[in-house]
Each structure stands twice: as C-alpha cells, then as structure tokens.
Design a protein around this motif. Sequence first.
Motif, short mmCIF file in Angstrom:
data_model
loop_
_atom_site.label_atom_id
_atom_site.label_comp_id
_atom_site.label_asym_id
_atom_site.label_seq_id
_atom_site.Cartn_x
_atom_site.Cartn_y
_atom_site.Cartn_z
N PRO A 75 0.83 -1.21 0.00
CA PRO A 75 0.00 0.00 0.00
C PRO A 75 0.86 1.25 0.00
N PRO A 109 -6.34 5.74 -4.83
CA PRO A 109 -6.86 4.59 -4.08
C PRO A 109 -6.83 3.32 -4.94
N HIS A 110 -6.15 2.28 -4.43
CA HIS A 110 -5.96 1.04 -5.17
C HIS A 110 -6.74 -0.11 -4.57
N ARG A 111 -6.82 -1.17 -5.35
CA ARG A 111 -7.26 -2.47 -4.86
C ARG A 111 -6.53 -3.54 -5.67
N GLU A 127 -2.17 5.95 -1.19
CA GLU A 127 -3.60 5.66 -1.30
C GLU A 127 -4.46 6.92 -1.25
#
Length: 507
Positions: A59, A66-68, A62
Amino acid sequence: MKTTEGTIQGYFDDGLYIFKGVPYAEAERFHDPHPAHWEGIKNCTSYGYVCPLLSLPSPNNELLVPHRYWVMNEDCMNLNVWTEGLDDQKRPVIVWLHGGGFESGSAIEHIAYEGENLAKYAHSVIVSVNHRLNILGYFDLSDYGEEYANSGNAGTSDLIAALEWIRDNIARFGGDPGNITLFGQSGGGCKITALLQSPAADGLFHKGLIMSGVINTAVLKDAKGSGKPMAEAVMKELGISDVHELEKVPYSELAKAYTKVRPSLRAAGLNDGGNPHPNAYYFGDPLANGKGFRKETAGIPLIVGTVFGEFSSFCPTPYQKKKMTRDEQISWLKKDIGEETVKTLLPLFEAAYPERDVVDLDQLDCIFRYPTMKYIEMRAQLKAQVWSYLFNMDSVLDNGTVPWHCSDVPYVFHNCQYVPTQVRAGSDRLEDEISGAFASFARSGDFGSSSLPEWKSCTPGHEYTMILDEHPRVRENFDHELIQKDNDLVLQHLMTRLLENAGMIQH
C-alpha cells in the motif's frame, strides 16, 4: 447472453447490464492468444483473474490513487462490460486500457476504473481489459523458433484479440463495432501508441484518448535487440537448458530469476524485457524509431494530454506553500534548483501559469509534457486530427496539492466520488465538462455537444492546449519555451528526486 466463444451470465443493477471476467482469449505461456471456448453457461458476475506481478505490491499513495488488488493467475485474458441495453441501439464503445506501464496494474486496480458512471453519463458501452504483462507479455524468445516469433509482444497481441472479440460481439451488448474509442492512462496510453504501431490492430478501433501516456524514453522504452541474452541468463539462474522448460517453471520462480538478472542486462544495454519489442509486428515507438507514425493511422483522431505535476507530485515537499511569502517561495526554488535556473525559468513559468504560486515551478512536469509536445506535433505533421490538453486542477490535500499522475482519471470516468482528495469547489462542474467532452468525442469525433470552450485540433507549429481547471480555456503554444528550458535544465534533477523517493538511489 451468447457470444462467439460461449454463453455467459451477467447481472442487471441500477439500470445497467454488467458482465465481469468475460474470457476473450486464452494462450500457452509466451505464445499467441487464440479464442477461448467453453460448454454450458459461464458465470460472469465477478471480476476475472489479473496478470501476476513481478513482486507483491505494498500500500502506497492511497490518498492520491486509491488502489485495490485482485486474484492473480496467468489465465488473465478477460474483460468487463457495462451497458445500458442488450439491444440494437449501436451505442459508442469506449475501451479502457489500464496503467502500470507494460509491467503491472490491472483493469480494476484503481478504484476510479469502475465503468458504471461513464456508461450512464456517456450513454456508451464501457469495456475494460486485462492482458498479459511483464515477463509473460513481453519476453522476446524469437531467436528460439517461429513458435515464439512474437513472444516479445504477446501482451499487445492479447489486446488485439480483445479488440477482435469486441468487434465480433459488442453489438450483442448494444454497442457499435464501427465506433470504438480507446482510452488509457500512463501505460494504458502507451498501449494505444503500441496498437497504432501494430498493423494487426488496423480497423479495430477508430479514436483514442492518451492520458499521460507519452513518456520520456529514459523512463519507458522499447525492448530493442535480441532477447536471447535475457533468456540465457534466466535459464542459467533457474538451472535449465531447454527454452521450452521456461513454459513450465512456476511463475514465482520465473519472476524471481528474471528480477535478479534484469539489472545487469539493463546496465549492459541489452534487451531486458518488460516492454514491446520492435519487429515486423510492432513498428516501434514513433518518437524513437526514426520513422515516426505509420501513415495508415492518420485517420484515427487522438486526444493527448498530461497533468501539471505528474510524478513529481508523489515526492513529499518540505514546505507549506500557503504559509510562504512570494520571496520565501523564490528562496526555496533557488535552494532546490539553483539561482540561475530560477532566473531563467521563473518569468516563463509566471507567463504560462499566472494563476499558480511561484513555488509550483518545483513540481512542474517535463517527463511527460516535453515528449507529449513532440508527439502532438508529429501527429499534426501527419495531418491527423489531434487535440491537446493539460489537467491543472489542484486537490484539497495539504491545502492545494498540484495535480499528480492519475489525477485526471476519475474526471474522465465521472468517478470523483471514489477519490475524496479530488473533491473541491468546482470539481463537480469540471467532472461534468471533462466526461461530457469525452462522451461527445466518443460519439462523433468532435466536441460539438460539449460545454467546454471551443477546442481546435492542433496543426503543424500550433498546439492548442485545453487547460482543464476551474476555468477551462485554450492557449496556443503557451508553455513551449518553458518546457523546453525546463527539460534542458531540470530534467536530471527531477529524475534523481523521483528515484530517491522510490528508494532506488541513496546518498
């Protein structure tokens, strides 16, 4: 829903028909893709596998992007579809190619990649694509026989297979196969250029939006030369002697060996993989191949642009500019980039960006903007329609952080709601303006129904850049002298700062 490969089941939600993880092809490792087939009904209500990464992500940043992350598997040739109707309305088709260079990322990595809002706002069919990346997608083994002739561009071959699937199937999803627009950011924009330079993609798409996808070749460049030294080094590291054994090695071991030998290959100036390989299939980066664009692409209109800060925005600044006087800001600049550099650049910067704090010169991008100027001029010389933009909208973070790499993505997708740091006074209006202009472009190839000011396409020697912020406006050649001198005087300093921030070099 029947497709050319088999029957799929999606779902209906809030006015949209949604299909996720739809297989468009399959392939053996390092080989060309071919159509996928299955029996029965395939459940396509969940996202499909994404391409394995060379290393596990951690991470980071973010607040900015914003990641996933998703389940990884080599069987990653799948796409996602959002549409308002399974009918014969022939809606424009808009295809998203994700960022991450040619090495990482996925169709769902950035939360703002969700297609629902753009499908509704643009009344278009939205498609996002996963494909092979890194050593799986761009490992040149062509010296080992015809079966590997285009292994160095397998990832691009996947994209072409996806576009062929779209051509053959999208009418079933209410889309027009004769009106397909590609859009991609960073590596996704680079992929559009790779497709423009690949004859096999001719006729499979009709327009493009390249967002921060024209990059200094010191950052991202074609994998030139034979890939045999790389293959030999990887096989030696793995303790194998037959190239076919590379197809069977577990990916984790392959990635570990490749990652270990790659630095020495790069230091020796050899093909170190990870990027497209110029050959008869791919004609090479037009800015570096000495030949420019293929003339066959002249009929494809493009929008090409960057953001003000790009990578520099990810480098922490030790000052709070809103608490600094103008003299304090100038003193900081002199300390950071040198008094003579400031003396040369500051008047040009204030002329180009009168609305900005002078210390923002420290965050000005030239890694993308400088080659983008050259790219646009090259397209104009080809007599192709090309429009220029620069995203200039600060965020609310730290009382006004300059726009960073990826900061225009949620505006195009109409997804600012997913990136809270993007929401500020005027952002809703700008989001409508940007998504509306892109929807108009995807529909008709112009901006006739857009609420933006008149936006002319560029001509040789004349770049008309749409500045996208609280007050969108078009300026001609507004920053050319600034960016040229910034590239000459500050580029190396900026590159060093980026590498230091990434932990790649230390003092």
